[in-house]
Design a protein around this motif. Structure first.
Motif, PDB file in Angstrom:
ATOM      1  N   ASP A   1       9.198  -8.143   9.073  1.00  0.00           N
ATOM      2  CA  ASP A   1       9.809  -7.097   9.897  1.00  0.00           C
ATOM      3  C   ASP A   1       8.891  -6.817  11.073  1.00  0.00           C
ATOM      4  O   ASP A   1       8.122  -5.862  11.089  1.00  0.00           O
ATOM      5  N   SER A   2       8.931  -7.637  12.078  1.00  0.00           N
ATOM      6  CA  SER A   2       8.004  -7.537  13.201  1.00  0.00           C
ATOM      7  C   SER A   2       8.366  -6.437  14.175  1.00  0.00           C
ATOM      8  O   SER A   2       7.572  -6.064  15.035  1.00  0.00           O
ATOM      9  N   GLY A   3       9.559  -5.861  14.070  1.00  0.00           N
ATOM     10  CA  GLY A   3       9.954  -4.839  15.022  1.00  0.00           C
ATOM     11  C   GLY A   3       9.227  -3.532  14.829  1.00  0.00           C
ATOM     12  O   GLY A   3       8.965  -2.817  15.779  1.00  0.00           O
ATOM     13  N   THR A   4       8.912  -3.194  13.584  1.00  0.00           N
ATOM     14  CA  THR A   4       8.217  -1.947  13.309  1.00  0.00           C
ATOM     15  C   THR A   4       7.033  -2.218  12.432  1.00  0.00           C
ATOM     16  O   THR A   4       7.072  -3.074  11.560  1.00  0.00           O
ATOM     17  N   ALA A   5       5.998  -1.461  12.660  1.00  0.00           N
ATOM     18  CA  ALA A   5       4.799  -1.617  11.838  1.00  0.00           C
ATOM     19  C   ALA A   5       4.905  -0.751  10.617  1.00  0.00           C
ATOM     20  O   ALA A   5       5.380   0.365  10.668  1.00  0.00           O
ATOM     21  N   LYS A   6       4.457  -1.289   9.529  1.00  0.00           N
ATOM     22  CA  LYS A   6       4.426  -0.485   8.321  1.00  0.00           C
ATOM     23  C   LYS A   6       3.304   0.519   8.430  1.00  0.00           C
ATOM     24  O   LYS A   6       2.387   0.341   9.191  1.00  0.00           O
ATOM     25  N   HIS A   7       3.335   1.589   7.649  1.00  0.00           N
ATOM     26  CA  HIS A   7       2.391   2.678   7.811  1.00  0.00           C
ATOM     27  C   HIS A   7       0.970   2.183   7.620  1.00  0.00           C
ATOM     28  O   HIS A   7       0.719   1.257   6.885  1.00  0.00           O
ATOM     29  N   GLY A   8       0.059   2.796   8.291  1.00  0.00           N
ATOM     30  CA  GLY A   8      -1.319   2.419   8.086  1.00  0.00           C
ATOM     31  C   GLY A   8      -2.166   2.477   9.327  1.00  0.00           C
ATOM     32  O   GLY A   8      -3.363   2.306   9.249  1.00  0.00           O
TER      33      GLY A   8
ATOM     34  N   VAL B   1      -8.796  -0.917   4.041  1.00  0.00           N
ATOM     35  CA  VAL B   1      -7.838   0.186   3.862  1.00  0.00           C
ATOM     36  C   VAL B   1      -7.743   1.036   5.119  1.00  0.00           C
ATOM     37  O   VAL B   1      -6.652   1.488   5.508  1.00  0.00           O
ATOM     38  N   ASN B   2      -8.857   1.250   5.796  1.00  0.00           N
ATOM     39  CA  ASN B   2      -8.885   2.121   6.966  1.00  0.00           C
ATOM     40  C   ASN B   2      -8.509   1.397   8.243  1.00  0.00           C
ATOM     41  O   ASN B   2      -8.517   2.002   9.316  1.00  0.00           O
ATOM     42  N   LEU B   3      -8.161   0.116   8.153  1.00  0.00           N
ATOM     43  CA  LEU B   3      -7.882  -0.653   9.358  1.00  0.00           C
ATOM     44  C   LEU B   3      -6.455  -1.184   9.415  1.00  0.00           C
ATOM     45  O   LEU B   3      -5.876  -1.280  10.504  1.00  0.00           O
ATOM     46  N   THR B   4      -5.890  -1.533   8.284  1.00  0.00           N
ATOM     47  CA  THR B   4      -4.570  -2.150   8.280  1.00  0.00           C
ATOM     48  C   THR B   4      -3.610  -1.340   7.433  1.00  0.00           C
ATOM     49  O   THR B   4      -3.971  -0.274   6.903  1.00  0.00           O
ATOM     50  N   SER B   5      -2.393  -1.826   7.289  1.00  0.00           N
ATOM     51  CA  SER B   5      -1.368  -1.099   6.547  1.00  0.00           C
ATOM     52  C   SER B   5      -1.438  -1.421   5.064  1.00  0.00           C
ATOM     53  O   SER B   5      -2.018  -2.426   4.644  1.00  0.00           O
ATOM     54  N   ALA B   6      -0.819  -0.561   4.256  1.00  0.00           N
ATOM     55  CA  ALA B   6      -0.827  -0.771   2.807  1.00  0.00           C
ATOM     56  C   ALA B   6      -0.111  -2.057   2.426  1.00  0.00           C
ATOM     57  O   ALA B   6      -0.547  -2.785   1.529  1.00  0.00           O
ATOM     58  N   SER B   7       0.994  -2.371   3.119  1.00  0.00           N
ATOM     59  CA  SER B   7       1.743  -3.585   2.799  1.00  0.00           C
ATOM     60  C   SER B   7       0.938  -4.826   3.146  1.00  0.00           C
ATOM     61  O   SER B   7       0.885  -5.785   2.366  1.00  0.00           O
ATOM     62  N   ASP B   8       0.326  -4.832   4.336  1.00  0.00           N
ATOM     63  CA  ASP B   8      -0.518  -5.966   4.713  1.00  0.00           C
ATOM     64  C   ASP B   8      -1.689  -6.103   3.753  1.00  0.00           C
ATOM     65  O   ASP B   8      -2.051  -7.207   3.322  1.00  0.00           O
ATOM     66  N   LEU B   9      -2.305  -4.974   3.439  1.00  0.00           N
ATOM     67  CA  LEU B   9      -3.461  -4.959   2.554  1.00  0.00           C
ATOM     68  C   LEU B   9      -3.125  -5.596   1.213  1.00  0.00           C
ATOM     69  O   LEU B   9      -3.824  -6.499   0.725  1.00  0.00           O
TER      70      LEU B   9
END
Length: 422
Positions: free
Chosen positions: A241-248, A188-196
């Protein structure tokens, strides 16, 4: 003796007047056909008035009703849990992964008391002693079924206490869950919520893979195809969506913009950790099915009651045993133990209460859009539709398989009722 009436005996030798009248609850044995015991025969003639197909479909529909309700509940719960966990660690900087896991899984101990309260309210008129004795019998007999993996208990099974088996399996299953779930809280503290959410829910694929050797499940093309479509949707949502990173990103700079080198490194490490956790969680799900689930043929109500009871045992084991790593992590400096304060405490409470799957990946993206103003990318929409389609395909395949297995079982063993439910 003239006043005494004559005896008018029937020709078949039986009295016309029954000794016990009908109003005392006993049926008269004088039947038109002269049969002395028609009741049992009549009961047996109507016992199987419905075909195995109808019985099987009814039982499977009931199971899916329970499953559908808890699926919707878990969808909402998982979205809330994910968003609050990310917010607590990223924004409020209370990054205590194991402590959060301990509080969350420890809250499962409330499942059985809450269930008992609901059951009691639904049967308020039943005397407490009768209600309690029936509930204990139901849980105990179901535990015996779990140990023997047979709904038909032998005399030896009935007199054997299931407590040693259940306690031993509780320790094993809880340890497996803690290892698998711990990876989620670390990532949780390393990656984004969507990736997680996307990577973690790939555990469905690994669960199906493990179920083939461990549970003896058949390799079905429609299920494999559904899982493949779901994974494609998962990867599309997470990386399409590789242009922008999701929050995290830990620094917060990844919201709506590019990632710096540190965020990219953390995100990769987090995805690797959650990937390992996804495999372990798939294994945990299969072990739970193999070691702690009632056998096929158990009524849905009985299965649900036992599942909540076993979940409560997992929570109790977490509270009374798995506190041991907390001081070890504290004194080694790996994770200083601190109780959350203020907003962090309230958000953690919400996360714990919400702790309760692949559809949540799409829902997490929608919540990000509604709350944080992050627009849904075409990749998120397309991936979400793939996940929904895969879920429906997998559900339909499982429904057909369950219906067919239930029909075959009823042909072999026609006696199957739901009278054992609370």
């Amino acid at each position: 003796m003239e006043g005494r009436p004559g005896l008018h005996r029937p020709t078949d030798g039986r009295s016309q007047t029954p000794l016990l009248k009908d109003e005392r609850g006993r049926p008269s044995y004088d039947m038109p056909n002269g049969s002395a015991r028609p009741a049992f025969a009549a009961r047996r003639s109507t016992f199987r008035s419905r075909s195995p197909d109808m019985e099987g479909a009814s039982a499977v529909r009931k199971k899916y009703t329970y499953a559908g309700f808890f699926l919707l509940l878990s969808l909402v719960s998982f979205v809330i849990q994910t968003e609050t966990a990310v917010y607590i660690q990223h924004e409020l900087h209370w990054d205590k992964a194991y402590a959060m896991l301990y509080f969350t899984h420890g809250s499962w101990s409330l499942l059985w008391p809450a269930q008992l309260l609901i059951l009691r309210l639904s049967r308020w008129r039943t005397p407490w002693k009768i209600f309690w004795r029936r509930h204990v019998y139901l849980v105990r007999s179901t535990a015996q079924m779990v140990e023997s993996q047979d709904v038909h208990l032998t005399g030896r099974d009935v007199h054997k206490s299931p407590a040693p088996y259940i306690l031993k399996k509780t320790a094993f299953v809880t340890t497996a869950l803690t290892i698998a779930g711990g990876s989620w809280y670390v990532a949780v503290n390393l990656t984004s919520a969507s990736d997680l959410t996307a990577i973690y829910n790939c555990s469905a694929f690994f669960a199906y893979a493990f179920s083939i050797p461990l549970l003896g499940d058949k390799l079905r093309f429609d299920k494999v195809f559904a899982v493949a479509v779901a994974i494609a949707g998962v990867l599309t949502v997470a990386y399409g969506d590789s242009g922008t990173a999701k929050h995290g990103g830990k620094s917060g700079g990844s919201v709506g913009g590019g990632e710096n080198a540190e965020d990219a490194k953390n995100r990769t490490l987090g995805n690797v950790i959650i990937g390992v956790g996804s495999v372990l969680y798939g294994l945990y799900e299969v072990l739970y099915k193999k070691l702690a689930c009632p056998p096929e043929g158990t009524s849905p109500g009985r299965g649900m009651i036992f599942a909540n009871t076993f979940g409560s045992l997992i929570g109790c084991f977490t509270l009374f045993v798995l506190w041991i790593p907390l001081p070890i992590l504290h004194f080694t400096g790996l994770e200083k133990f601190e109780l959350p304060q203020g907003e962090a405490a309230w958000m953690l409470l919400i996360s714990v209460l919400a702790n309760a799957s692949n559809l949540t990946i799409f829902l997490v993206a929608i919540v990000d859009w509604l709350i944080k103003g992050e627009k849904l990318a075409p990749a998120a929409i397309g991936g979400g539709l793939l996940i929904i389609g895969a879920f429906l395909l997998l559900s339909w395949s499982t429904y057909r398989e369950m219906k067919e297995e239930r029909r075959k079982k009823l042909e072999q063993d026609p006696i199957d009722t739901d009278d054992d439910e609370e």
